[in-house]
Design a protein around this motif. Structure first.
Motif, short mmCIF file in Angstrom:
data_model
loop_
_atom_site.label_atom_id
_atom_site.label_comp_id
_atom_site.label_asym_id
_atom_site.label_seq_id
_atom_site.Cartn_x
_atom_site.Cartn_y
_atom_site.Cartn_z
N GLY A 182 0.78 -1.23 0.00
CA GLY A 182 0.00 0.00 0.00
C GLY A 182 0.81 1.27 0.00
O GLY A 182 0.33 2.32 0.38
N ARG A 267 -5.13 1.83 6.88
CA ARG A 267 -5.67 1.65 5.54
C ARG A 267 -7.02 0.96 5.52
O ARG A 267 -7.67 0.91 4.49
N THR A 268 -7.45 0.40 6.62
CA THR A 268 -8.65 -0.44 6.59
C THR A 268 -9.95 0.34 6.68
O THR A 268 -11.02 -0.23 6.57
N GLU A 270 -11.26 2.94 4.76
CA GLU A 270 -11.94 3.41 3.56
C GLU A 270 -11.60 2.54 2.36
O GLU A 270 -10.47 2.07 2.22
N ALA A 271 -12.57 2.34 1.49
CA ALA A 271 -12.36 1.54 0.28
C ALA A 271 -13.06 2.20 -0.90
O ALA A 271 -14.17 2.73 -0.77
N TRP A 300 -5.36 7.14 -3.77
CA TRP A 300 -5.74 5.76 -3.44
C TRP A 300 -4.76 4.81 -4.11
O TRP A 300 -4.28 5.07 -5.22
N GLU A 321 -7.42 1.27 -1.68
CA GLU A 321 -7.37 1.73 -0.30
C GLU A 321 -6.77 3.13 -0.27
O GLU A 321 -5.87 3.44 -1.05
N ARG A 322 -7.25 3.96 0.65
CA ARG A 322 -6.76 5.34 0.70
C ARG A 322 -5.34 5.39 1.24
O ARG A 322 -4.99 4.74 2.22
#
Length: 327
Positions: A182, A267-268, A270-271, A300, A321-322
């Motif tokens: 990420g 990271r969990t 926002e999607a 993202w 993922e943001r």
């Protein structure tokens, strides 16, 4: 473009190819392809590819054409009616191939010296599997300490290391990639080119927000060989605080693990999900800059994507993922 064991599909085989799907993920589940053929009884008498066959796939057009690399046939199936042949291939070899690719899932027992860098470990494993090692400069020199590999496959060992340090471990296109998960960077440590997306460029999009793990700081411990004491390092300064299990070999390894865990937890929350006309250049770890609405603003990183080509056209979909704001 499709080749099987180096031979391009042509003639009746290519004409009967009804769809191509390419799946790319950010974990060791391995990238995959699905080829589906539909045809007559004459086509049905053509020999299926054997498991272990090397399949190369490319999609796109002109400057936007992309070679997805080599996949290894894992399942081959014929069914009727209607007469359909389906071939599924994985980027991670499950069996030795004629081209020299060896499986990564075979269990082994051995030990790794504590002075070996992560880059050296990946290079040896990739060499044994006939893969090209690709390790991000950001983590190539990282010391992971003494490792005992007991009845454990090479990919499981690397996954264990990656889980502790939040690293992406990925066999893809005859290469074995290891780098920060990420992060939106290439293997050389340079930022991935950002892809701007306007609402007119996509068919559908959505942003999902959740509570996330709410981790404000992560504490890791390492063993100071001089003082023979355990010393703590910390990433972040907010609450709540999470403590990593185990003791790391040195301060640098402990700090890297703490920062990786803090980034993973963040990271969990926002999607982003996007469906769009086919674009073969969209790939895992690409950075996208959507201009849809306030909720989508920012950077993202793509965690998984699918490319699908059939008689109905070429489409691409992905989840992202943001990324944390750049400092």
């Amino acid at each position: 473009m499709v080749t099987i064991n180096g031979i391009p599909l042509s003639g009746i085989l290519f004409n009967q190819l009804s769809s191509i799907a390419v799946y790319e993920g950010s974990g060791i589940e391995s990238d995959a392809i699905d080829l589906e053929f539909a045809g007559s009884g004459v086509f049905g008498r053509i020999a299926l590819p054997e498991p272990g066959a090397e399949i190369r796939v490319g999609l796109g057009a002109g400057l936007f054409f992309r070679d997805f690399g080599v996949f290894v046939a894992d399942e081959c199936e014929v069914s009727n009616p209607p007469l359909t042949i389906r071939v599924r291939g994985l980027a991670k070899p499950q069996t030795a191939t004629g081209g020299g690719l060896a499986p990564l899932h075979v269990q082994k027992s051995r030990s790794w010296d504590e002075d070996l860098s992560l880059g050296a470990i990946v290079e040896k494993i990739a060499g044994e599997a006939g893969l090209e090692p690709v390790v991000s400069d950001l983590v190539a020199g990282l010391l992971v300490g003494h490792l005992d590999q007991i009845d454990e496959s090479d990919i499981a060992l690397l996954t264990r290391i990656g889980s502790e340090l939040d690293l992406l471990v990925k066999p893809v296109a005859a290469r074995l990639f290891v780098g920060p998960r990420g992060s939106g960077v290439t293997a050389s440590g340079k930022p991935m080119p950002a892809i701007p997306l306007l609402e007119a460029d996509v068919s559908r999009w959505s942003v999902r927000r959740s509570a996330g793990e709410k981790v404000g700081a992560v504490v890791a411990t390492y063993r100071d060989l001089v003082s023979a004491e355990e010393v703590e390092v910390k990433a972040g300064d907010a609450e709540p605080e999470r403590r990593l299990r185990g003791v790391f070999i040195d301060a640098a390894s402990a700090q890297a693990a703490a920062e990786s865990e803090l980034a993973r937890a963040g990271r969990t929350s926002e999607a982003l999900e996007v469906s769009m006309p086919g674009n073969a250049l969209v790939t895992v770890e690409s950075v996208v800059l959507p201009v849809f609405a306030a909720a989508s603003a920012g950077r993202w990183v793509i965690a998984g994507c699918q490319h699908f080509l059939s008689g109905s056209g070429f489409t691409t979909s992905f989840s992202a993922e943001r990324l944390a704001p750049q400092e």
